[in-house]
Enzyme design. Structure first.
Site, PDB file in Angstrom:
ATOM      1  N   ASP A  12     -23.814 -12.283  -7.223  1.00  0.00           N
ATOM      2  CA  ASP A  12     -22.920 -13.080  -6.394  1.00  0.00           C
ATOM      3  C   ASP A  12     -22.466 -12.173  -5.246  1.00  0.00           C
ATOM      4  OD1 ASP A  12     -20.975 -15.219  -5.730  1.00  0.00           O
ATOM      5  OD2 ASP A  12     -19.522 -13.721  -6.395  1.00  0.00           O
ATOM      6  N   ASP A  14     -19.421 -12.865  -2.648  1.00  0.00           N
ATOM      7  CA  ASP A  14     -17.992 -12.791  -2.329  1.00  0.00           C
ATOM      8  C   ASP A  14     -17.154 -12.487  -3.566  1.00  0.00           C
ATOM      9  OD1 ASP A  14     -18.186 -13.655   0.539  1.00  0.00           O
ATOM     10  OD2 ASP A  14     -19.137 -15.358  -0.445  1.00  0.00           O
ATOM     11  N   ASP A 171     -17.983 -12.657 -10.286  1.00  0.00           N
ATOM     12  CA  ASP A 171     -16.537 -12.445 -10.365  1.00  0.00           C
ATOM     13  C   ASP A 171     -15.766 -13.707 -10.716  1.00  0.00           C
ATOM     14  OD1 ASP A 171     -14.881 -13.393  -7.506  1.00  0.00           O
ATOM     15  OD2 ASP A 171     -17.061 -13.531  -7.614  1.00  0.00           O
TER      16      ASP A 171
END
Length: 231
Positions: A12, A14, A171
């Site tokens: 991922d 961001d 995240d």
């Protein structure tokens, strides 16, 4: 074949590779202010962490009763975001070190993100991560964003790797759910600490409850080596 033979890594972007959520919040705040919504808070933003930009603005349209089309809102938010990202974005140092470790070991890598292709490209170029991360999938290119597995499955397809041989770094809870749905192992580094107990994170092979402060490139690499040996 090296210690990680056969494994691919899918990142991922961001909040995982780069500390860009503050920039996304500011872009969202500026966008909504243009349409008369003046009280968009960081707590409001946290609800959208891990959700694609397109799905985020579609929800804004419903929630705030905005007359603008989803396409217009998407364009405005992306414009604000790119203005900010060109001058203010940084890679997490341990994540950069991890990418470099994997590159040195010859591990195929991809980025799978809910951001637009232009935003992803800008960030990777700005941080220099594009030197190692050349395979990129945006949620704009698949039918469904996270928590659906589409972006991760497309990343595996482009890498030529079976999903079961992919390890995702995420995240956000929707991303952890997407990795699980794709049949991929997951290293979870919760961006929003209060979400560490979310059931989606319980499916992760490695959960670092302390987020980026707890993540180290060496520990993550050693975990991957153990996973590769056990496979």
């Amino acid at each position: 074949m090296g210690p990680l033979g056969g494994i691919s890594a899918v990142f991922d972007l961001d909040g995982t590779l780069v500390d860009s959520e503050p920039n996304y919040y500011e872009a969202g705040r500026r966008t909504l202010a243009e349409y008369g919504v003046a009280d968009f808070t960081w707590a409001d933003h946290e609800a959208y962490v891990g959700i694609s930009t397109r799905e985020t603005v579609a929800d804004w349209k419903r929630r705030y009763g905005l007359r603008a089309t989803v396409g217009e809102l998407l364009a405005v938010k992306n414009r604000h975001y790119l203005d900010i990202a060109r001058t203010s974005v940084r890679a997490y140092p341990e994540m950069r070190a991890f990418v470099e470790l994997l590159a040195g070991a010859g591990v195929p890598m991809a980025v799978a993100s809910g951001s637009s292709p232009e935003a992803i490209g800008t960030i990777l170029a700005r941080t220099g991560l594009d030197a190692h991360l050349r395979t990129v999938v945006s949620a704009d290119e698949v039918a469904r964003g996270k928590p659906a597995p589409d972006v991760f499955l497309e990343a595996a397809r482009r890498l030529g790797t079976q999903p079961a041989r992919c390890v995702v770094l995420e995240d956000a809870a929707p991303g952890a759910a997407a990795a699980h749905a794709a049949g991929m192992r997951c290293i979870a580094i919760p961006y929003v600490a209060a979400q560490a107990d979310a059931p989606e994170f319980a499916t992760a092979g490695l959960l670092l409850r302390g987020g980026q402060e707890e993540f180290t490139a060496r520990a993550a690499y050693d975990w991957l080596v153990r996973e590769a040996r056990a496979a």
